[in-house]
Write a protein that holds these residues in place. Structure first.
Motif, short mmCIF file in Angstrom:
data_model
loop_
_atom_site.label_atom_id
_atom_site.label_comp_id
_atom_site.label_asym_id
_atom_site.label_seq_id
_atom_site.Cartn_x
_atom_site.Cartn_y
_atom_site.Cartn_z
N SER A 52 6.90 20.71 -4.12
CA SER A 52 5.60 20.05 -3.87
C SER A 52 5.05 20.66 -2.27
O SER A 52 5.77 20.31 -1.27
CB SER A 52 5.65 18.60 -3.49
N VAL A 53 3.88 21.28 -2.25
CA VAL A 53 3.21 21.82 -0.81
C VAL A 53 2.74 20.68 -0.28
O VAL A 53 2.88 20.69 1.03
CB VAL A 53 2.15 22.78 -1.27
N ARG A 54 2.38 19.62 -0.93
CA ARG A 54 1.87 18.49 -0.19
C ARG A 54 2.98 17.84 0.66
O ARG A 54 3.05 17.48 1.84
CB ARG A 54 1.27 17.22 -1.14
N GLU A 55 4.19 17.75 -0.07
CA GLU A 55 5.24 17.13 0.60
C GLU A 55 5.66 18.12 1.57
O GLU A 55 6.37 17.50 2.68
CB GLU A 55 6.48 16.88 -0.44
N MET A 56 5.65 19.37 1.74
CA MET A 56 6.06 20.18 2.78
C MET A 56 5.10 19.67 4.02
O MET A 56 5.91 19.97 5.09
CB MET A 56 5.89 21.62 2.54
N ILE A 57 4.00 19.62 3.89
CA ILE A 57 3.06 19.02 5.02
C ILE A 57 3.50 17.94 5.65
O ILE A 57 3.51 17.76 6.83
CB ILE A 57 1.87 19.19 4.76
N THR A 106 -6.42 19.30 8.92
CA THR A 106 -7.96 19.00 9.29
C THR A 106 -8.21 17.87 8.37
O THR A 106 -9.49 17.16 8.80
CB THR A 106 -8.58 20.17 8.89
N GLU A 107 -7.88 17.54 7.28
CA GLU A 107 -8.37 16.61 6.30
C GLU A 107 -7.44 16.19 5.20
O GLU A 107 -6.62 16.74 4.78
CB GLU A 107 -9.68 17.18 5.42
N ALA A 108 -7.51 15.28 4.72
CA ALA A 108 -6.72 14.53 3.78
C ALA A 108 -7.55 13.67 2.70
O ALA A 108 -8.34 12.92 3.05
CB ALA A 108 -5.43 13.63 4.24
N THR A 109 -6.99 13.64 1.56
CA THR A 109 -7.57 12.87 0.59
C THR A 109 -6.56 11.68 0.16
O THR A 109 -5.30 12.01 -0.08
CB THR A 109 -7.74 13.33 -0.95
N VAL A 110 -6.78 10.63 0.29
CA VAL A 110 -6.18 9.20 0.42
C VAL A 110 -6.38 8.29 -0.47
O VAL A 110 -7.71 8.10 -0.93
CB VAL A 110 -5.79 8.61 1.83
N GLN A 111 -5.42 7.57 -1.03
CA GLN A 111 -5.94 6.46 -2.05
C GLN A 111 -6.32 5.23 -1.02
O GLN A 111 -5.80 4.97 0.22
CB GLN A 111 -4.84 6.13 -2.63
N VAL A 112 -7.61 4.48 -1.74
CA VAL A 112 -7.87 3.61 -0.80
C VAL A 112 -8.04 2.36 -1.99
O VAL A 112 -8.14 2.37 -3.06
CB VAL A 112 -9.42 3.81 -0.38
N HIS A 113 -8.25 1.16 -1.47
CA HIS A 113 -8.43 -0.06 -2.36
C HIS A 113 -9.61 -1.04 -1.93
O HIS A 113 -9.97 -0.96 -0.75
CB HIS A 113 -6.77 -0.86 -1.88
N ARG A 114 -10.00 -1.82 -2.94
CA ARG A 114 -10.94 -2.85 -2.43
C ARG A 114 -10.42 -3.75 -1.31
O ARG A 114 -9.51 -4.05 -1.28
CB ARG A 114 -11.43 -3.51 -3.49
N TYR A 145 0.88 -1.26 -0.26
CA TYR A 145 -0.11 -0.02 -0.01
C TYR A 145 0.76 1.21 0.13
O TYR A 145 0.09 2.37 -0.24
CB TYR A 145 -0.88 -0.02 1.19
N GLY A 146 2.28 0.99 0.41
CA GLY A 146 2.96 2.38 0.51
C GLY A 146 2.91 2.95 1.89
O GLY A 146 2.07 2.41 2.61
N ASP A 147 3.79 3.71 1.97
CA ASP A 147 3.98 4.54 3.25
C ASP A 147 2.79 5.76 3.16
O ASP A 147 2.22 5.72 2.19
CB ASP A 147 5.22 5.09 3.45
N ILE A 148 2.64 6.31 4.26
CA ILE A 148 1.57 7.43 4.26
C ILE A 148 1.91 8.48 3.37
O ILE A 148 1.08 9.02 2.59
CB ILE A 148 1.35 8.07 5.93
N ALA A 149 3.32 8.62 2.97
CA ALA A 149 3.44 9.63 1.93
C ALA A 149 3.02 9.24 0.47
O ALA A 149 2.78 10.17 -0.35
CB ALA A 149 5.05 9.88 2.16
N ASP A 150 3.04 8.10 0.41
CA ASP A 150 2.50 7.63 -0.90
C ASP A 150 0.99 7.68 -0.94
O ASP A 150 0.38 7.65 -2.08
CB ASP A 150 3.00 6.03 -1.34
#
Length: 563
Positions: free
Chosen positions: A257-262, A273-281, A225-230
């Motif tokens: 990358s501003v995302r990477e800065m966070i 406050t919120e994140a959009t993350v990849q999910v899997h079945r 699944y990758g690390d949280i950075a992925d």
């Protein structure tokens, strides 16, 4: 209600570790660190005996916080303040058990949404207060404590009320999740809809999505699944400059990358406050198999070959001989591992496979997907394991691994109660340097044990394999008074290990962040120019050093202008 861990230790009040049903553990500990753990453990300190300073919360700031989140979500009770004062590092637990509470937060604030977070941050900056974001409180790198001697009001902003999965884009396989969602809660919400995040760090039961992002965490199934950075594709962060919002696009070329800065910012740039993350079945099939390798060197070679092959396991983990013996010693009477060993496995490995049982290494390798995919992956991995002398011992050890994977921190608390200091340090390095780094770090630890006059133990496992290298996760322990003076011995061992990482080609931390504990080695890791770059970023967004000052890079707190 937001549930918190024990103020004096790890996890829930109702859960603790006991060696009573593990007959081999007490002899193991007696042999390797000279400690008798059959004695009754020291009792946790009485909360009523703590010397707790009164909060410093100006009326104007209290009124602004109340207006932002409601009076019922602004807390100045002593227990709330103590729970939020520290994370769960060994140093934190020794200090809190000794009554050294440091600089307590003056108030704990529970915002219920992004607008409330904005109002809280505005009120804090207007009052020149310190703001420390708080997720689950599991951090072990000193990322949650306020600077000692801080004279400004200190606020702990607990995101526990922001705990929902907001939306799932099924076509893009992306989920919007609030940052305060605990691991079990967000997985339950996703699983109910047929999805999984696949991120399972050791702290999973008590840590949050926002905390994972703020510390760049890794999970046990990161190979798949990758690390949280992925995993993290976009973030929303309340900063002094407004709400930072990045887009959940597959890739972009929009400058640094501003995302990477966070990622890994530990609250220095704002409140996530919120994140959009990849999910899997949710996979059709999931299994973890146990393997034994004849030696650590062969095990490392097998892990490297798996990483460069067409195999795609979800977990690749192998323990060195020391951790293998410790794992067997922690097996419950009648457990899967005990049964395997007692039914002649040792005899088979020694007589037929010619293993030296003192050098053998226990491995767990996981597979997920359709039945056909899992079958193919098991075959690919099985062939590699055989080439390196390994033996598959089935699903029994894997089931045990699944059951115990979140319990390890309780063992540390148990040892503290028995008079031993035990902790972890982890790093990552290239495949070409992995074996030499391991050997060098173990040697440095033993040299330091000798120098400080203790009988110490160090063990390690490999996890989180990558194309170019892997993570090595070390655990060490020795008998010592659980006092502030005892921390001097701990510092000697911890520093020797951390310096070994740097000198031998590793990083100072693979997934436990920087905080205060690892900051002394940051310039050696990212170069002095890198430190200057990060410092300029922090100073640019937070010139008043209101946001979690001192973490990652020490801050100079602005004082009153000279007359």
């Amino acid at each position: 209600m937001v549930e918190h861990m024990k103020w004096w230790g790890w996890g829930r009040e109702s859960v603790s570790f006991s060696p009573a049903d593990k007959p081999a553990l007490a002899p193991f500990i007696r042999k390797h660190i000279g400690l008798d753990v059959t004695r009754p453990p020291a009792q946790a300190p009485a909360f009523a005996d703590l010397d707790i300073a009164d909060p410093i919360l100006p009326d104007a700031l209290r009124d602004a916080l109340t207006a932002a989140v409601g009076a019922e979500h602004v807390h100045t009770e002593t227990l709330e303040r103590v729970v939020h004062a520290y994370g769960k590092s060994l140093r934190d637990l020794v200090r809190v058990r000794g009554g050294d509470l440091g600089r307590l937060p003056d108030a704990v604030v529970y915002p219920g949404g992004e607008d409330e977070v904005r109002a809280v941050l505005t009120a804090a900056i207007d009052a020149d207060a310190v703001v420390i974001p708080f997720g689950g409180g599991t951090n072990i790198s000193g990322s949650l404590e306020a600077p000692r001697g801080e004279i400004r009001p200190v606020l702990s902003v607990d995101l526990g009320r922001l705990d929902r999965v907001l939306d799932i884009d099924t076509d893009a396989r992306l989920a919007r999740i609030q940052a305060g969602a605990l691991g079990p809660d967000l997985e339950a919400q996703l699983n109910a809809l047929g999805w999984t995040l696949g991120h399972f760090p050791d702290s999973f039961s008590h840590s949050t999505l926002g905390g994972w992002i703020a510390t760049r965490s890794s999970g046990m199934q990161s190979d798949k699944y990758g690390d949280i950075a992925d995993i993290t594709k976009a973030v929303r962060v309340v900063t002094p400059a407004g709400v930072l919002a990045t887009r959940a696009v597959p890739s972009q070329s929009t400058g640094p990358s501003v995302r990477e800065m966070i990622l890994g910012s530990e609250g220095r740039l704002g409140i996530i406050t919120e994140a959009t993350v990849q999910v899997h079945r949710v996979p059709e099939e999931r299994t973890i198999l146990g393997y034994f390798f004849p030696t650590w060197d062969e095990a490392l070679l097998a892990m490297r070959e798996i990483a460069e092959s067409e195999a795609a396991p979800s977990v690749t983990r192998v323990a060195d001989p020391g951790e293998t013996r410790f794992s067997l010693a922690t097996s419950k009477k009648g457990s899967a591992v005990t049964a395997l060993v007692s039914r002649g496995l040792k005899q088979y490995l020694a007589r037929v496979k010619h293993f030296d049982l003192e050098r053998m290494c226990l491995s767990f390798i996981g597979f997920e997907g359709s039945s056909g995919h899992v079958r193919t992956q098991r075959k690919l991995v099985g062939d590699i394991v055989k080439r390196h002398g390994g033996v598959c011992v089935g699903t029994g050890p894997g089931q045990l691994y699944d059951q115990k994977k979140f319990d390890t921190p309780y063992i540390r608390d148990f040892l503290l109660g028995q008079g031993a200091l035990a902790d972890v340090s982890e790093t990552a390095t290239s495949w070409s340097q992995l074996a030499s780094l391991y050997t060098g770090v173990v040697a440095r630890a033993h040299k330091t044990f000798d120098e400080i006059g203790v009988q110490g133990w160090i063990m390690a496992h490999l996890s989180h394999s990558y194309h170019s290298g892997a993570c090595l996760y070390f655990t060490f322990a020795f008998a010592s008074p659980v006092t502030l003076d005892g921390l001097e011995r701990y510092d000697a061992v911890k520093s020797a290990i951390q310096q070994g990482f740097i000198d031998l080609g590793g990083t100072l931390s693979h997934h436990h962040a920087v905080g205060l504990e690892h900051a002394p080695w940051l310039a050696d890791d990212i170069s002095p120019a890198g430190v200057s770059l990060v410092a300029a970023l922090f100073d640019g967004i937070d010139p008043g050093h209101n946001l979690n000052p001192g973490k990652i890079i020490p801050s100079v707190v602005p004082g009153p202008a000279a007359d």
